[in-house]
Design a protein around this motif. Structure first.
Motif, mmCIF file in Angstrom:
data_model
loop_
_atom_site.group_PDB
_atom_site.id
_atom_site.type_symbol
_atom_site.label_atom_id
_atom_site.label_comp_id
_atom_site.label_asym_id
_atom_site.label_seq_id
_atom_site.Cartn_x
_atom_site.Cartn_y
_atom_site.Cartn_z
ATOM 1 N N THR A 191 -0.952 -13.993 0.904
ATOM 2 C CA THR A 191 0.376 -13.355 0.944
ATOM 3 C C THR A 191 1.057 -13.372 -0.420
ATOM 4 N N HIS A 192 0.404 -13.910 -1.438
ATOM 5 C CA HIS A 192 1.037 -14.017 -2.759
ATOM 6 C C HIS A 192 1.084 -12.640 -3.420
ATOM 7 N N PRO A 193 2.220 -12.249 -3.977
ATOM 8 C CA PRO A 193 2.356 -10.911 -4.571
ATOM 9 C C PRO A 193 1.312 -10.606 -5.643
ATOM 10 N N ALA A 194 0.990 -11.588 -6.476
ATOM 11 C CA ALA A 194 0.009 -11.337 -7.539
ATOM 12 C C ALA A 194 -1.374 -11.068 -6.966
ATOM 13 N N VAL A 195 -1.738 -11.813 -5.925
ATOM 14 C CA VAL A 195 -3.031 -11.604 -5.289
ATOM 15 C C VAL A 195 -3.062 -10.240 -4.605
ATOM 16 N N LEU A 196 -2.005 -9.904 -3.898
ATOM 17 C CA LEU A 196 -1.949 -8.616 -3.205
ATOM 18 C C LEU A 196 -1.993 -7.458 -4.185
ATOM 19 N N ALA A 197 -1.373 -7.637 -5.345
ATOM 20 C CA ALA A 197 -1.407 -6.587 -6.366
ATOM 21 C C ALA A 197 -2.826 -6.404 -6.902
ATOM 22 N N GLU A 198 -3.522 -7.513 -7.088
ATOM 23 C CA GLU A 198 -4.898 -7.447 -7.589
ATOM 24 C C GLU A 198 -5.830 -6.821 -6.556
ATOM 25 N N ILE A 199 -5.645 -7.156 -5.282
ATOM 26 C CA ILE A 199 -6.451 -6.547 -4.219
ATOM 27 C C ILE A 199 -6.163 -5.054 -4.128
ATOM 28 N N ALA A 200 -4.901 -4.690 -4.315
ATOM 29 C CA ALA A 200 -4.553 -3.258 -4.310
ATOM 30 C C ALA A 200 -5.308 -2.512 -5.401
ATOM 31 N N GLU A 201 -5.423 -3.145 -6.574
ATOM 32 C CA GLU A 201 -6.190 -2.517 -7.657
ATOM 33 C C GLU A 201 -7.664 -2.407 -7.287
ATOM 34 N N ALA A 202 -8.179 -3.433 -6.608
ATOM 35 C CA ALA A 202 -9.580 -3.393 -6.183
ATOM 36 C C ALA A 202 -9.815 -2.261 -5.188
ATOM 37 N N VAL A 203 -8.892 -2.067 -4.245
ATOM 38 C CA VAL A 203 -9.011 -0.979 -3.272
ATOM 39 C C VAL A 203 -8.925 0.365 -3.979
ATOM 40 N N ASN A 204 -7.993 0.491 -4.912
ATOM 41 C CA ASN A 204 -7.864 1.751 -5.649
ATOM 42 C C ASN A 204 -9.127 2.051 -6.450
ATOM 43 N N ALA A 205 -9.691 0.997 -7.070
ATOM 44 C CA ALA A 205 -10.919 1.192 -7.852
ATOM 45 C C ALA A 205 -12.063 1.642 -6.950
ATOM 46 N N ALA A 206 -12.142 1.062 -5.759
ATOM 47 C CA ALA A 206 -13.183 1.474 -4.808
ATOM 48 C C ALA A 206 -12.965 2.922 -4.370
ATOM 49 N N ASN A 207 -11.735 3.262 -4.067
ATOM 50 C CA ASN A 207 -11.445 4.617 -3.598
ATOM 51 C C ASN A 207 -11.784 5.678 -4.635
ATOM 52 N N GLU A 208 -11.633 5.345 -5.909
ATOM 53 C CA GLU A 208 -11.968 6.295 -6.967
ATOM 54 C C GLU A 208 -13.444 6.657 -6.963
ATOM 55 N N ARG A 209 -14.263 5.795 -6.374
ATOM 56 C CA ARG A 209 -15.699 6.039 -6.362
ATOM 57 C C ARG A 209 -16.199 6.507 -4.996
ATOM 58 N N LEU A 210 -15.288 6.751 -4.089
ATOM 59 C CA LEU A 210 -15.649 7.181 -2.743
ATOM 60 C C LEU A 210 -15.220 8.620 -2.500
ATOM 61 N N ALA A 211 -15.970 9.307 -1.646
ATOM 62 C CA ALA A 211 -15.546 10.640 -1.213
ATOM 63 C C ALA A 211 -14.251 10.506 -0.416
ATOM 64 N N ARG A 212 -13.516 11.610 -0.318
ATOM 65 C CA ARG A 212 -12.197 11.558 0.326
ATOM 66 C C ARG A 212 -12.277 10.988 1.736
ATOM 67 N N ALA A 213 -13.286 11.409 2.511
ATOM 68 C CA ALA A 213 -13.381 10.937 3.895
ATOM 69 C C ALA A 213 -13.710 9.454 3.970
ATOM 70 N N GLU A 214 -14.300 8.890 2.890
ATOM 71 C CA GLU A 214 -14.691 7.482 2.886
ATOM 72 C C GLU A 214 -13.584 6.557 2.399
ATOM 73 N N GLN A 215 -12.547 7.115 1.808
ATOM 74 C CA GLN A 215 -11.543 6.286 1.144
ATOM 75 C C GLN A 215 -10.721 5.459 2.134
ATOM 76 N N ILE A 216 -10.379 4.258 1.685
ATOM 77 C CA ILE A 216 -9.632 3.317 2.514
ATOM 78 C C ILE A 216 -8.157 3.699 2.497
ATOM 79 N N LYS A 217 -7.624 3.998 3.667
ATOM 80 C CA LYS A 217 -6.227 4.427 3.750
ATOM 81 C C LYS A 217 -5.279 3.239 3.975
#
Length: 616
Positions: A546-572
């Motif tokens: 629940t720590h803001p810094a950790v959540l911010a880092e995970i958000a970046e990880a999700v965004n980085a993954a989504n950049e490499r996924l097709a639109r239908a595969e992206q995590i919403k």
């Protein structure tokens, strides 16, 4: 002679006891088995190992183990595990290691299904799991326990290992030929081991492997991935896992190698630094963590050193990519690589204990390609393989001479691979198991009339014969709009971030993909300390989740993954969970695969919340 013929020649007519006899006769003084960190005097030579196996063999025979019986073992990684296993094989019995994380209910199933008359346990921890179900195993007559202080009083079924060994040693001294009487009758088609599958989609299946299966697999490694004679290796995965059975028992017996037992996978880096093996196999999480550690090391380097590393890394990658495309590496580039490697990369590999490495393997699940490239640039080229317990570990293989990053290689020697219309992969050949154990003790083959085994994996074959795995057939996500999405790729991209220990993509019959994310129990606390997060206890995953810094880092990880996924595969949408997933807690199998049904059931409220409102 073709390489397939050479492999068949190397394996022809052999059994594991015959190879052990050869090793004791021809290489008797060479080291065979050690514990990492133990005194050199505690190492078993090949002659000493066979002598110890003889005592175990005769002792177990005297306590009711016979040819054709199944024997279950639950022990940590220690020499006695190897000795008991090989002893059963010499009797013509079928050893089977049970994961030490199995529950009493699961052990009840294994004991009843295998109809085992004899179980070998280490001590109190293992007995605590077995004792609640012992009275429900009508075929069980003897329980051998290494730690005699754990043996309950007034139960005639129990015997200490010391008692069993003393009886075996006494008989061996009185009848020196007794140990040699039975094993020569074994044939390559006889069972050598049984391994229970993880049971992710139902009851576990008892996969029966033959001497020919495991020796032919060893011969393929000898033929395709040559390493120095009698090379040291590290055993750190459970022996209930087909990879460790092959690399920790059968291949060293075939090559008369020296196995160093690392009892805790968390101590692997220390073991690597001590043993400096010529080869090592890693499940994806091992390589992901190593790549993350390398990136962190590079980020902390002074600018001049970092620049030198990046230059050397790029040179190695340039040569690696050329070889991956079957192109020759120009002489001037090869010279540049060699010079930069010796000056910059080799010392870093030495820090990881990988400076003597000639082969590194990866398998069990797809490895993100960026991890492959990160480590290949260091000079640690990971050659992914694919297979399952039913194919004795590998059915396809990348090798230093023939590889494609992102693929699992070409069909292994002695094997054929085909992909049918719906994408499922079928295999046949010398590595396909004898079949599944049936409740009546028979073994039922699982191939069709032409010898093909349906693997349940989905993939593609390219024009050069390289196989790429996309997912398990039963695990594909089919969204409500009809899109077929392999979750493994999404999960692998998330796990490539060092903070993420596990992730599961969700979306079957749903309008879009979401994900459950679990922090890594080792990396997340280290990351929190390095960032100086204001948390009372950096090992408290619930606080970190629940720590803001950790959540911010995970958000970046999700965004980085989504950049490499097709639109239908992206995590919403996604959720960071407050606790780890482990085999003990039930979300993972003992081989660290996701138990998707368990996770879906356990986190139904959170998953339903994902879809309560449309994604933004």
């Amino acid at each position: 002679m073709t390489v397939d013929d050479e492999c068949a020649r190397l394996a022809a007519g052999l059994t594991i006891p015959a190879l052990l006899h050869r090793n004791a006769t021809e290489f008797g003084a060479l080291p065979a088995l050690s514990m990492v960190g133990a005194a050199e005097s505690e190492t078993l030579t090949w002659a000493g190992l066979r002598e110890a196996v003889a005592h175990w063999t005769l002792g177990l025979a005297g306590h009711g183990l016979h040819r054709g019986d199944r024997m279950l073992i639950m022990m940590s990684a220690r020499p006695e595990h190897w000795l008991a296993d090989l002893a059963a094989v010499h009797l013509g019995a079928v050893p089977c290691t049970a994961y030490d994380t199995l529950s009493p209910d699961q052990l009840r199933y294994l004991g009843q299904h295998s109809r085992t008359p004899l179980v070998v346990l280490e001590g109190a921890a293992q007995l605590a799991r077995w004792q609640p179900v012992l009275d429900e195993l009508p075929d069980l007559k003897t329980v051998v326990v290494l730690d005699e202080t754990a043996i309950p009083a007034d139960d005639s079924r129990f015997r200490s290992a010391a008692e069993v060994l003393a009886a075996g040693a006494a008989r061996h001294a009185a009848e020196p030929r007794a140990f040699e009487q039975d094993w020569p009758a074994l044939t390559p088609d006889d069972p050598v081991a049984m391994l229970y599958t993880s049971g992710t989609t139902g009851d576990p299946k008892g996969v029966v492997l033959t001497h020919h299966n495991v020796i032919f697999q060893s011969a393929t490694v000898e033929t395709l991935v040559p390493t120095p004679e009698h090379a040291p290796s590290i055993s750190y995965l459970p022996l209930a896992h087909i990879a460790e059975r092959m690399l920790g028992i059968y291949l060293p017996v075939f090559r008369a190698g020296h196995v160093h037992i690392c009892p805790d996978a968390k101590q692997l880096i220390g073991a690597l630094q001590k043993v400096r093996p010529a080869s090592i196999f890693g499940v994806p999480r091992v390589w992901e963590k190593m790549a993350a550690g390398l990136r962190a090391m590079v980020d902390a380097m002074p600018e001049e050193q970092r620049t030198a590393f990046e230059h050397a890394h790029e040179l190695r990658l340039k040569a690696y990519r050329l070889r991956a495309n079957d192109s020759a590496v120009p002489t001037d580039l090869a010279e540049e690589v060699a010079k930069a490697d010796e000056a910059t990369l080799l010392p870093i590999r030495a820090m990881f204990g990988l400076d003597n490495l000639t082969w590194a393997g990866g398998g069990a699940a797809p490895l993100p390609v960026d991890v492959l490239y990160t480590l290949a640039g260091l000079g640690v080229e990971i050659y992914e393989v694919w297979g399952m317990t039913e194919t004795t570990g590998t059915a396809s293989i990348n090798t230093p001479d023939n590889f494609r990053p992102g693929s699992v290689g070409r069909a292994n020697l002695g094997m054929e691979v085909k992909v049918v219309a719906d994408g499922e992969i079928f295999v046949r050949g010398s590595l396909v198991c004898k079949g599944y154990l049936q409740p009546d003790g028979s073994v039922a083959k699982q191939t069709d009339d032409e010898g093909w085994l349906a693997t349940g994996d989905v993939g593609t074959l390219d024009e050069d014969g390289y196989l790429t795995i996309t997912d398990r057939k039963k695990e594909l996500i089919i969204t409500s709009s009809g899109k077929n999405i392999p979750p493994a790729r999404i999960e692998g991209l998330l796990r490539s971030h060092p903070l993420v220990g596990q992730a599961m993509a969700v979306g079957d019959r749903r309008p879009y993909v979401t994900a459950l994310v679990v922090l890594d129990e080792e990396s997340a606390p280290n990351w929190a300390r390095a960032k100086g997060l204001d948390v009372p206890d950096p090992t408290d995953l619930a606080a970190l989740a629940t720590h803001p810094a950790v959540l911010a880092e995970i958000a970046e990880a999700v965004n980085a993954a989504n950049e490499r996924l097709a639109r239908a595969e992206q995590i919403k949408k996604y959720l960071v969970l407050p606790q780890a997933w482990t085999p003990d807690s039930g979300e993972l199998t003992p081989t660290l695969k996701l138990r998707r049904k368990v996770i879906n059931d356990r986190f139904t409220p959170q998953i339903e919340e994902f879809y309560a409102e449309p994604a933004g």
